[in-house]
Design an enzyme around this catalytic site. Structure first.
Site, short mmCIF file in Angstrom:
data_model
loop_
_atom_site.label_atom_id
_atom_site.label_comp_id
_atom_site.label_asym_id
_atom_site.label_seq_id
_atom_site.Cartn_x
_atom_site.Cartn_y
_atom_site.Cartn_z
N GLU A 456 36.68 29.90 38.52
CA GLU A 456 35.96 30.75 39.45
C GLU A 456 34.50 30.31 39.51
O GLU A 456 33.87 30.06 38.49
CB GLU A 456 36.06 32.20 39.00
CG GLU A 456 36.17 33.18 40.14
CD GLU A 456 34.84 33.40 40.85
OE1 GLU A 456 34.84 33.44 42.11
OE2 GLU A 456 33.82 33.52 40.16
N ASP A 531 33.66 38.20 31.12
CA ASP A 531 33.11 39.53 31.39
C ASP A 531 34.07 40.29 32.30
O ASP A 531 35.16 39.80 32.62
CB ASP A 531 31.71 39.43 32.01
CG ASP A 531 31.74 38.67 33.33
OD1 ASP A 531 32.84 38.41 33.86
OD2 ASP A 531 30.66 38.33 33.85
N ASP A 533 33.99 41.02 35.45
CA ASP A 533 34.32 40.36 36.72
C ASP A 533 35.30 39.22 36.51
O ASP A 533 36.24 39.05 37.28
CB ASP A 533 33.05 39.81 37.37
CG ASP A 533 32.17 40.93 37.89
OD1 ASP A 533 32.71 42.04 38.10
OD2 ASP A 533 30.95 40.70 38.07
#
Ligand code: 0RA
Length: 665
Positions: A456, A531, A533
């Site tokens: 990502e 984390d 996200d």
């Protein structure tokens, strides 16, 4: 060779020609050899020596109690994790027979606890069917436990015996009187055998709940008395937390199971349909209900074993469902003459079904031995379900229309999806020109040696591209919103850019089109920030794989990369920490005054060299293999994880990341 012990219930013992004492010695040696074989190759008996095998020990003992329930002698099973980490399973069955067995030279109970396969072999007539995937018997649990304590109540007495690593350290002794009956087995998994001895309550509860649904009337209680690890450091809570107790009891059986699976969802009718019947000593029970989602959930069991890979009972069910609904829809004129029949696929959308069959000699096939192979079961399930559905539609005709309407809508959507899929398929990587532009491919062309990192964010993607070994590691950076496939139909899923990029890079297609021979990488890593996200993104990707390419997970191709959370430096010495506890332990070992700690907020903060060293280098990295340990739990978790509340999601990922970071292959 395992010893034949039918004799315990009165049958003849095949006695050797040798003198009794020599005979006794020979049998004793056989037992020791048997236990030794189990300890040498635990995997052959319980699957593996990790978390899965550990939980298997509990299932094995519970299955023996459930066998007592199936035979009609037991309606209570209590599973307790004790503060010392041992587990006890107590039932109120008949109790393992205690009488001395002259042929074996020991008590019947000792035979059950020390001879491989002894548990289920004798007294077969009393048991209709028997649960347990491996059905290896309590003796295997005994062999793999540093100690095991047996407590039996029957015939007016209470009997106890202790074993260490499978070997009795006392005789079966009468400890007192009792007018109760039942068996308690308490064991301590041997940490010389298992890489982890920490039980995961969710996993245990999942299986126990399942067993309670499948055995209506039986109350299964789970008690976890271990201290909560998150409170470990907080000295003020001297008392510790109260034990976690959960009790499972469902009078409604698999109908309750379907209600449970569909909780919180709109359903086309209530309560779930339930069909049951028996033929040729095979019993069939099915419960089904349609909900407002787009996915199909089939949970099938054969002799209480979750047949994840399906099999003849599932095919029989599908044939019957399609035929019955088409026949009845035509009769009720919901399908017109000009309309084509509804297909099996049209009828999948929103279907939740639990199928439970019980049969005498189940044949388990497939990669994980969870596919039912008995050919005759297909016809039996087909005819029982077909007849049952016809009766149900005659009795409650109003439920047919919503089913047919939904299937018609599904058919239209499927046609749209086919068009979208053709586009994706045409674009999927048959040759290099068709690969998505963002993919930094590797040079090796042998899928079994190739790895794909799905990363990502652009900066992390950049570091990964520079840090990788381009010989066998490919990088696919993702940008843009990843669709929540849990809430979308296939046509919409396939029109999403990120999904298409992934499908093209993998090359193997999805859904019914999935073709394992076209998979371009046999290791696929999801690499996201450590984390909330990152967790969210990972979950969205996991959902895509779980719902549309489950074979990738089943065949062990999917992994989660585990980047470190901290970099700790003391002088020239650098260490990476992967959890808070890790950090605590590491800094405790170092001289805090000379130690500097850097917290990585994201993958992007690591330079290419660090990313390689900590997360991508096969020699050093910690990776987590994605497995569907329990399909129902997985299904449930995707529900939790894709829901609106962030907290349970965060908690889940934190807990589970910690448990499983020891698996590299
Ligand atoms: C062998 C024979 C009988 C019961 C059992 C074993 C038995 C084993 C386990 C293991 C856990 N709980 C159990 N409960 C029973 C039949 C005994 C009889 O005929 O009385």
């Amino acid at each position: 060779m395992p010893e034949e012990i039918n004799a315990i219930t009165g049958g003849a013992v095949t006695s050797d020609q040798a003198a009794p004492s020599a005979d006794y010695g020979a049998k004793d040696i056989q037992v020791l050899e048997g236990l030794e074989a189990v300890r040498k190759r635990p995997g052959m008996y319980i699957g593996d020596q990790g978390s899965r095998g550990l939980h298997h020990l509990v299932y094995e003992v519970v299955d023996n109690s459930i066998d007592e329930a199936l035979a009609g002698f037991c309606d209570k099973v209590d599973v307790t994790i004790h503060p010392d980490g041992s587990v006890s399973v107590r039932d109120n069955g008949r109790g393992i027979p205690t009488e001395y067995h002259p042929g074996a030279g020991k008590s019947a109970a000792e035979v059950v606890l020390t001879v491989l396969h002894a548990g289920g072999k004798f007294d077969k007539g009393a048991y209709q069917v028997s649960g347990g995937l491996h059905g290896v018997g309590v003796s295997v649990v005994n062999a793999l436990s540093s100690w095991l304590e047996l407590n039996i109540k029957r015939d007016g007495g209470e009997f106890v015996q202790r074993y260490e690593r499978g070997i009795p350290v006392s005789e079966l002794t009468r400890a007192g009187d009792s007018d109760e009956h039942g068996t308690t087995v308490r064991f301590m998994a041997d940490d010389e055998i298992f890489s982890t001895t920490e039980y995961l309550p969710d996993i245990l509860k999942g299986r126990l709940r399942e067993l309670a649904f499948l055995n209506p009337g039986v109350t299964i209680t789970f008690t976890d008395t271990r201290p909560d690890p998150s409170e470990e450091e907080e000295e003020e809570e001297e008392e510790g937390r109260p034990p976690q107790v959960k009790s499972f009891h469902y009078e409604g059986g698999i109908r309750s199971f379907v209600e449970y699976l569909n909780r919180g969802k709109e359903t086309a009718f209530k309560p779930p349909l339930r069909i049951q019947g028996a033929r040729d000593r095979t019993t069939v029970e099915v419960a089904l209900q349609y909900n407002d989602s787009y996915i199909e959930r089939v949970f099938a069991f054969a002799n209480l074993i979750n047949t994840v890979e399906g099999g003849t009972h599932v095919s029989g069910f599908r044939t019957a469902l399609t035929r019955a609904i088409n026949d009845e829809a035509r009769r009720a004129k919901l399908l017109k003459e000009k309309d084509a029949n509804l297909s099996g696929d049209d009828l999948k959308e929103g279907l939740t079904v639990v199928i439970s069959v019980k049969l005498m000699e189940p044949q388990f096939e497939g990669q994980t031995k969870t596919k039912l192979g008995n050919g005759d079961v297909k016809g039996i399930v087909d005819s029982i379900v077909y007849e049952g559905l016809k009766v149900a539609f005659e009795e409650t005709p109003e439920i047919l229309k919503p089913i047919v309407d939904k299937a018609m809508r599904a058919r239209q959507a499927r046609e749209a999806a086919r068009k979208a899929r053709d586009l994706v398929r045409r674009g999927s990587a048959m040759n290099k020109l068709d690969l998505p532009g963002k993919l930094a491919d590797c040079s090796n062309r042998d899928p079994s040696e190739c790895e794909l990192y799905i990363v990502e964010g652009d900066s992390a993607g950049g570091s990964a591209k520079q840090g990788r070994d381009r010989g066998f590691q490919a990088i696919l950076p993702l940008r843009g919103k990843i669709l929540n496939v849990e809430k979308a139909r296939l046509d919409k899923i396939l029109s999403n850019d990120v999904v298409r990029t992934i499908i093209q890079a993998l090359g193997c297609g999805l859904g019914d089109d999935y073709d394992p021979s076209r998979l371009r990488y046999h290791k696929i890593f999801l690499m996201a920030d450590a984390d909330v996200d990152g967790a969210h993104i990972r979950t969205l990707l996991l959902t895509l794989f779980y719902r549309h390419m489950p074979q990738i997970i089943e065949n062990g191709h999917l992994f989660v990369a585990q980047p470190p959370l901290y970099r700790v430096q003391e002088g020239k010495k650098v260490e990476y920490c992967y959890s808070e506890k890790d950090l605590k332990d590491t800094t405790a070992r170092m001289d805090p005054k000379r130690t500097s700690v850097q917290r990585y907020k994201g993958l992007g903060e690591m330079n290419p060299g660090q990313l390689w060293e900590t997360t991508m280098d096969p020699e050093n990295r910690i990776i987590l293999k994605v497995r569907v340990e329990d399909a129902i739990l997985a299904d449930e978790l995707f529900g939790i994880l894709m829901g609106d509340a962030v907290e349970p999601r965060r908690e889940f990922i934190e807990n589970h990341a910690r448990e499983v970071r020891n698996l590299d292959i």
